[in-house]
Design a protein around this motif. Structure first.
Motif, mmCIF file in Angstrom:
data_model
loop_
_atom_site.group_PDB
_atom_site.id
_atom_site.type_symbol
_atom_site.label_atom_id
_atom_site.label_comp_id
_atom_site.label_asym_id
_atom_site.label_seq_id
_atom_site.Cartn_x
_atom_site.Cartn_y
_atom_site.Cartn_z
ATOM 1 N N VAL A 202 23.366 55.593 -22.415
ATOM 2 C CA VAL A 202 24.836 54.836 -22.046
ATOM 3 C C VAL A 202 25.318 55.640 -20.841
ATOM 4 O O VAL A 202 25.662 55.250 -19.951
ATOM 5 C CB VAL A 202 25.581 54.777 -22.937
ATOM 6 N N MET A 203 25.522 57.140 -20.942
ATOM 7 C CA MET A 203 25.914 58.035 -19.995
ATOM 8 C C MET A 203 25.388 57.876 -18.623
ATOM 9 O O MET A 203 26.198 57.949 -17.610
ATOM 10 C CB MET A 203 26.193 59.415 -20.471
ATOM 11 N N LYS A 204 24.081 58.013 -18.736
ATOM 12 C CA LYS A 204 23.551 58.065 -17.664
ATOM 13 C C LYS A 204 23.504 56.530 -16.829
ATOM 14 O O LYS A 204 23.693 56.545 -15.671
ATOM 15 C CB LYS A 204 22.047 58.318 -17.403
ATOM 16 N N ARG A 205 23.379 55.674 -17.535
ATOM 17 C CA ARG A 205 23.452 54.233 -17.122
ATOM 18 C C ARG A 205 24.907 53.974 -16.297
ATOM 19 O O ARG A 205 24.821 53.255 -15.215
ATOM 20 C CB ARG A 205 23.124 53.096 -17.975
ATOM 21 N N VAL A 206 25.944 54.497 -16.972
ATOM 22 C CA VAL A 206 27.318 54.121 -16.270
ATOM 23 C C VAL A 206 27.265 55.147 -15.184
ATOM 24 O O VAL A 206 27.719 54.419 -14.071
ATOM 25 C CB VAL A 206 28.473 54.740 -17.401
ATOM 26 N N GLN A 207 26.872 56.092 -15.110
ATOM 27 C CA GLN A 207 26.656 56.996 -13.858
ATOM 28 C C GLN A 207 26.034 56.182 -12.633
ATOM 29 O O GLN A 207 26.674 56.354 -11.618
ATOM 30 C CB GLN A 207 26.146 58.202 -14.260
ATOM 31 N N VAL B 215 25.654 53.246 -12.260
ATOM 32 C CA VAL B 215 26.514 51.994 -12.001
ATOM 33 C C VAL B 215 27.464 52.440 -10.915
ATOM 34 O O VAL B 215 27.607 51.726 -9.837
ATOM 35 C CB VAL B 215 26.813 51.418 -12.953
ATOM 36 N N PHE B 216 28.182 53.581 -11.146
ATOM 37 C CA PHE B 216 28.937 53.975 -10.309
ATOM 38 C C PHE B 216 28.600 54.435 -9.052
ATOM 39 O O PHE B 216 29.127 54.108 -7.760
ATOM 40 C CB PHE B 216 29.774 55.272 -11.033
ATOM 41 N N LYS C 25 27.450 51.616 -6.589
ATOM 42 C CA LYS C 25 28.687 51.115 -6.173
ATOM 43 C C LYS C 25 29.111 51.729 -4.992
ATOM 44 O O LYS C 25 29.369 51.289 -3.814
ATOM 45 C CB LYS C 25 30.092 51.122 -6.881
ATOM 46 N N GLU D 288 33.869 57.592 -7.167
ATOM 47 C CA GLU D 288 33.793 57.728 -8.650
ATOM 48 C C GLU D 288 35.266 57.731 -9.168
ATOM 49 O O GLU D 288 35.406 57.028 -10.172
ATOM 50 C CB GLU D 288 32.940 59.029 -8.892
ATOM 51 N N GLY E 55 37.033 54.291 -8.571
ATOM 52 C CA GLY E 55 36.455 53.575 -9.527
ATOM 53 C C GLY E 55 37.017 53.764 -11.040
ATOM 54 O O GLY E 55 37.543 52.873 -11.714
#
Lengths: 92, 311
Positions: free
Chosen positions: B3-8, B10-11, B14, B161, B164
């Motif tokens: 999850v941590m990498k995926r969120v990063q 996504v940011f 953007k 970041e 966001g």
């Protein structure tokens, strides 16, 4: 390695901590996939606690991007799901 | 991938998307800086909005507390007047006000936490915006296309970041505030409906009934007083007041009763608490009768302060 906790800021975490974080992160991901709310809460709380305990806060005026980003302390599973999509929660 | 990498990612995606829109790197810097300043304004407004909401909740909490105290007083009064039903009603409403109050206290704490988070977020953003401005000027001064592009990208990703993150914090605070406002509106409506009875607003029915009870008891005591007076004076008018005066009102009742047999217009129950008539009222009738004025026309009897008046 720099880890951001959304709503809290960035932490510099030693690379030695990575295996522990990854383990909890996998649990978090599994919980989200299964829709298991209590496992989700436990994994998220554990992750945040580890980052806070093992990391040192970055000064606010650094402009370094993070390597990993963690959801808010009080995020719901639904919010995390949205966060993972491109159209998700991040404004702009 | 966790999850941590995926969120990063996504940011990061953007940020890259925003970067790609810009043709001139310097344009990116200025444009981004404008957006940062806008966001700073927005986050400060967010802090103010949450504070306003918090104050409104504080006000409502005070109102509810006053209301609970008032209902408690009413219950006490009602019990004192022997109206357990009214007391019960007042206590039921008090408990409703109390539970609303407890609820609001929880929400209040949440809003306070939100306000603190946003304040910290705005300080962090301010620090980053300042750093970005410095970096922006440096990059512009040492401008060579290839180098600048890399440095711009770095600075931009970092600030993007943060933006966001702050943007999400504002969104969360706005959601919470909106929830609180809906809730505050509902409580206002509840208070207006009289279910909790609005403090300082219209009179509530418990108070109305207590006032009625109190007013009734005033009327009763007035009636008793008037009856006592009439009973005391009736024989004097018939008999010229012989031996009727100066005896004190305490004995009027007995005389009234004996007169009732020969005087059909005498009050039916003159014995009812004749002591209610104040002793000093024995004097004016005497003076009036010697002056030939009918006692009933005397203003003094009605002008005397009576028990229970002024309530």
């Amino acid at each position: 390695m720099i880890v951001r906790i959304l709503g809290e800021g960035q932490f510099r975490v030693d690379d030695n901590a990575t295996p522990g974080l990854n383990h909890l992160d996998t649990e978090l991901e599994t919980a989200v996939e299964r829709g298991d709310e209590s496992a989700f809460k436990a994994a998220l709380t554990g992750l945040l606690a580890q980052v806070r305990a093992q990391g040192s806060p970055l000064p606010p005026d650094t402009l370094e991007p993070s390597d990993l980003i963690l959801p808010h302390q009080d995020s719901s599973m639904d919010e995390v799901r949205k966060l993972l999509t491109d159209e998700g929660l991040i404004p702009g | 991938m966790g999850v941590m990498k995926r969120v990063q990612l996504v940011f990061k995606a953007k940020a890259n998307k925003a970067l790609d829109k810009m043709e001139d790197p310097r344009e990116t810097l200025d444009y981004s800086y404008q957006r940062q300043l806008e966001l700073l304004t927005k986050v400060r407004r967010g802090v103010a909005d949450v504070a306003t909401s918090r104050k409104r909740v504080e006000l409502q909490m005070n109102q509810l507390q006053q209301q609970a105290n008032k209902l408690d007083d009413q219950a006490r009064k009602a019990l004192g007047l022997g109206r357990e039903d009214l007391a019960r009603d007042a206590l039921t409403r008090k408990s409703s006000a109390q539970s609303q109050l407890n609820d609001l206290q929880g929400q209040y704490a949440q809003l306070q936490a939100e306000e603190e988070k946003l304040t910290v977020a705005s300080q962090r953003l301010q620090a980053k915006v300042d750093a970005f401005r410095t970096r922006k000027e440096t990059i512009k001064a040492t401008y060579t296309a290839a180098e600048a592009q890399t440095r711009i990208n770095e600075a931009f990703s970092g600030i993007s970041e943060e933006m966001g993150d702050v943007g999400m914090a504002i969104q969360r605070a706005e959601d919470k505030t909106a929830q609180m406002q809906a809730r505050a509106g509902a409580i206002d409506e509840l208070m207006a409906s009289g279910a909790l009875d609005d403090v300082g607003g219209r009179r509530d029915d418990i108070q109305a009934e207590l006032d009625q009870l109190s007013a009734n008891s005033d009327v009763e005591s007035e009636l008793r007083r008037l009856r006592g007076e009439i009973a005391a004076n009736a024989p004097k008018q018939l008999e010229g007041g012989v031996g009727a005066n100066g005896d004190g009102p305490v004995h009027h009742g007995d005389r009234g009763q004996s007169q009732a047999q020969s005087a059909p217009y005498a009050p039916p129950a003159p014995t009812q608490n004749p002591q209610q008539a104040p002793p000093h009222q024995a004097a004016p009738p005497q003076a009036a009768q010697s002056a030939g004025i009918p006692v009933s026309d005397l203003p003094s009897a009605n002008d005397q302060p009576q028990d229970g008046e002024g309530s």
